[in-house]
Write an enzyme that holds these catalytic residues in place. Structure first.
Site, PDB file in Angstrom:
ATOM      1  N   ASP A  85      76.199   8.878  66.840  1.00 52.18           N
ATOM      2  CA  ASP A  85      77.256   8.943  68.024  1.00 52.18           C
ATOM      3  C   ASP A  85      76.775   9.822  69.177  1.00 52.18           C
ATOM      4  OD1 ASP A  85      79.298   7.454  66.699  1.00 52.18           O
ATOM      5  OD2 ASP A  85      80.191   9.250  65.779  1.00 52.18           O
TER       6      ASP A  85
ATOM      7  N   LYS B 203      83.894  11.916  59.020  1.00 51.93           N
ATOM      8  CA  LYS B 203      82.626  12.170  59.526  1.00 51.93           C
ATOM      9  C   LYS B 203      82.204  13.530  59.009  1.00 51.93           C
ATOM     10  CE  LYS B 203      82.392   9.029  63.195  1.00 51.93           C
ATOM     11  NZ  LYS B 203      82.423   8.852  64.534  1.00 51.93           N
TER      12      LYS B 203
ATOM     13  N   GLY C 218      85.077   2.960  74.948  1.00 49.08           N
ATOM     14  CA  GLY C 218      84.115   3.341  73.972  1.00 49.08           C
ATOM     15  C   GLY C 218      83.238   1.991  73.624  1.00 49.08           C
TER      16      GLY C 218
HETATM   17  P1  NAP Z   1      88.748  12.548  63.496  1.00 51.45           P
HETATM   18  O1  NAP Z   1      87.410  13.437  63.060  1.00 51.45           O
HETATM   19  O2  NAP Z   1      89.853  12.091  62.610  1.00 51.45           O
HETATM   20  O3  NAP Z   1      89.291  13.417  64.636  1.00 51.45           O
HETATM   21  C1  NAP Z   1      90.302  13.046  65.325  1.00 51.45           C
HETATM   22  C2  NAP Z   1      90.867  13.869  66.400  1.00 51.45           C
HETATM   23  O4  NAP Z   1      91.962  13.576  67.116  1.00 51.45           O
HETATM   24  C3  NAP Z   1      91.172  15.602  65.791  1.00 51.45           C
HETATM   25  O5  NAP Z   1      91.001  16.565  66.791  1.00 51.45           O
HETATM   26  C4  NAP Z   1      92.701  15.231  65.697  1.00 51.45           C
HETATM   27  O6  NAP Z   1      93.382  16.458  65.939  1.00 51.45           O
HETATM   28  C5  NAP Z   1      92.949  14.619  66.976  1.00 51.45           C
HETATM   29  N1  NAP Z   1      94.247  13.813  66.716  1.00 51.45           N
HETATM   30  C6  NAP Z   1      94.654  12.797  65.995  1.00 51.45           C
HETATM   31  N2  NAP Z   1      95.941  12.400  66.472  1.00 51.45           N
HETATM   32  C7  NAP Z   1      96.437  13.246  67.514  1.00 51.45           C
HETATM   33  C8  NAP Z   1      97.551  13.393  67.855  1.00 51.45           C
HETATM   34  N3  NAP Z   1      98.595  12.663  67.666  1.00 51.45           N
HETATM   35  N4  NAP Z   1      97.496  14.210  69.109  1.00 51.45           N
HETATM   36  C9  NAP Z   1      96.628  15.041  69.310  1.00 51.45           C
HETATM   37  N5  NAP Z   1      95.651  15.227  68.716  1.00 51.45           N
HETATM   38  C10 NAP Z   1      95.382  14.100  67.822  1.00 51.45           C
HETATM   39  O7  NAP Z   1      88.224  11.307  64.149  1.00 51.45           O
HETATM   40  P2  NAP Z   1      86.765  11.046  64.902  1.00 51.45           P
HETATM   41  O8  NAP Z   1      85.995  10.340  63.980  1.00 51.45           O
HETATM   42  O9  NAP Z   1      86.610  12.225  65.732  1.00 51.45           O
HETATM   43  O10 NAP Z   1      87.505   9.692  65.887  1.00 51.45           O
HETATM   44  C11 NAP Z   1      88.218   9.880  67.079  1.00 51.45           C
HETATM   45  C12 NAP Z   1      88.414   8.801  67.816  1.00 51.45           C
HETATM   46  O11 NAP Z   1      87.064   8.350  68.334  1.00 51.45           O
HETATM   47  C13 NAP Z   1      88.778   7.156  67.182  1.00 51.45           C
HETATM   48  O12 NAP Z   1      89.527   6.465  67.842  1.00 51.45           O
HETATM   49  C14 NAP Z   1      87.389   6.584  66.841  1.00 51.45           C
HETATM   50  O13 NAP Z   1      87.663   5.159  66.724  1.00 51.45           O
HETATM   51  C15 NAP Z   1      86.760   7.043  68.096  1.00 51.45           C
HETATM   52  N6  NAP Z   1      85.242   6.862  68.269  1.00 51.45           N
HETATM   53  C16 NAP Z   1      84.738   5.943  68.671  1.00 51.45           C
HETATM   54  C17 NAP Z   1      83.380   5.744  68.846  1.00 51.45           C
HETATM   55  C18 NAP Z   1      82.768   4.679  69.624  1.00 51.45           C
HETATM   56  O14 NAP Z   1      81.469   4.458  69.306  1.00 51.45           O
HETATM   57  N7  NAP Z   1      83.118   4.302  70.535  1.00 51.45           N
HETATM   58  C19 NAP Z   1      82.530   6.697  67.921  1.00 51.45           C
HETATM   59  C20 NAP Z   1      83.136   7.644  67.297  1.00 51.45           C
HETATM   60  C21 NAP Z   1      84.452   7.675  67.309  1.00 51.45           C
HETATM   61  P3  NAP Z   1      93.932  17.133  64.175  1.00 51.45           P
HETATM   62  O15 NAP Z   1      92.432  17.929  63.833  1.00 51.45           O
HETATM   63  O16 NAP Z   1      94.598  18.190  64.512  1.00 51.45           O
HETATM   64  O17 NAP Z   1      94.170  16.098  63.240  1.00 51.45           O
END
Ligand code: NAP
Length: 279
Positions: free
Chosen positions: A83, A47, A225
């Site tokens: 979002d 994103k 979510g």
């Molecule tokens: P993203 O941009 O990749 O960000 C993920 C975040 O999680 C980063 O801060 C990452 O840290 C952290 N993270 C990943 N693995 C981790 C771990 N093992 N321990 C601690 N922190 C960890 O992803 P995103 O787009 O924000 O999505 C995040 C989640 O939200 C996903 O599960 C997605 O499916 C969900 N989501 C849901 C909706 C909905 O409509 N319900 C909408 C959007 C997103 P680093 O920076 O250190 O990698």
């Protein structure tokens, strides 16, 4: 969900999941310019990195520096962020947002940005606990520049989780709890969740994540979510089609899909880029 919506309004378009590795993103975005596509969704972890590949950002995306929806507008690619409003719409239905207080956000990626800006816009004070200190500080700085709210940042350590007692809302914006990490919770087992807090897990599959189960067994209210997924998707649908999203049809399809996803899944269900094709 999107294909059910398209069928319900009689559009002969197709929404298709396309797994896209970060190194292939530029090529995938370029394909959107071919004239075949009306738009796309962009999801984890693309994103933020997609932003410089687009021609124009809507204020919703410019504010958050994160895009989840691309619209092809006369051959130009416009980035939007549905979002923020999707999260707020679903949260407001289950939690008294206007009561204020401090909210805890776990993670500092694209979704955390949407959640943080949405909550700050309603005057909530924030605490960010994230693995990457640089990403968390950048997010905190961006929020402080735009909203007069207190934003605290803490490292991804047990003592940070233990110090969140005043938080009224806990939002998981990491992929912990989602396949292939469905057995993992972002919250350390030995640390109690903040008393009386509402837990909102952005992860929408499985139907009850480990974090949500932990919260409910601690006597707290918690949701996944799925509601946000519907709301952000409905807004994307409206941007692509210019039509009112047939929410009830989309909700029914989503419910069925999440049930199917929850019972053991192929990686393709978690594709990183999903596009809407004009068939
Ligand atoms: P993203 O941009 O990749 O960000 C993920 C975040 O999680 C980063 O801060 C990452 O840290 C952290 N993270 C990943 N693995 C981790 C771990 N093992 N321990 C601690 N922190 C960890 O992803 P995103 O787009 O924000 O999505 C995040 C989640 O939200 C996903 O599960 C997605 O499916 C969900 N989501 C849901 C909706 C909905 O409509 N319900 C909408 C959007 C997103 P680093 O920076 O250190 O990698």
């Amino acid at each position: 969900m999107q294909n059910a919506g398209l069928a319900a309004v009689g559009l002969d378009w197709r929404y298709q999941a396309i797994e896209t590795a970060p190194q292939d993103l530029a090529a995938a975005v370029k394909r959107l310019r071919s004239g075949t596509w009306v738009g796309a969704n962009v999801t984890i972890p693309l994103k933020e990195v997609v932003v410089p590949l687009l021609d124009r950002l809507d204020p919703s995306a410019a504010r958050t520096s994160a895009v989840n929806t691309i619209v092809v507008e006369a051959g130009r690619l416009a980035g939007y962020n549905t979002d923020v409003d999707g999260f707020l719409a679903d949260l407001k239905a289950v939690w008294p947002l206007s009561a204020g207080g401090r909210a805890l956000i776990l993670g500092a990626g694209g979704a955390a940005r949407a959640v943080a800006f949405g909550l700050a816009q309603h005057g909530l004070r924030l605490c960010l606990i994230a693995r990457s200190a640089a990403r968390a500080s950048a997010l905190a700085g961006d929020i402080r520049r735009m909203h007069p709210v207190d934003v605290a940042v803490a490292p991804w350590e047990k003592r940070s989780f233990a110090a969140t007692g005043e938080c009224r809302l806990v939002v998981n914006a990491t992929p912990l709890g989602m396949p292939p990490n469905e057995l993992v919770s972002p919250w350390p087992d030995e640390v109690p969740l903040p008393a009386g807090a509402f837990v909102y897990d952005l992860v929408y599959s499985p139907r009850e994540t480990r974090l949500v189960r932990h919260a409910r067994s601690s006597g707290l209210q918690a949701v996944t979510g799925a509601g946000m997924l519907l709301e952000q998707g409905a807004r994307s649908f409206e941007l692509w089609t210019g039509l009112l999203a047939p929410r009830e049809r989309m909700r029914a399809a989503l419910k069925q899909a999440i049930g199917e996803i929850s019972v053991g899944r192929r990686a393709a269900h978690y594709s990183q880029t999903s596009e809407v094709r004009d068939a």
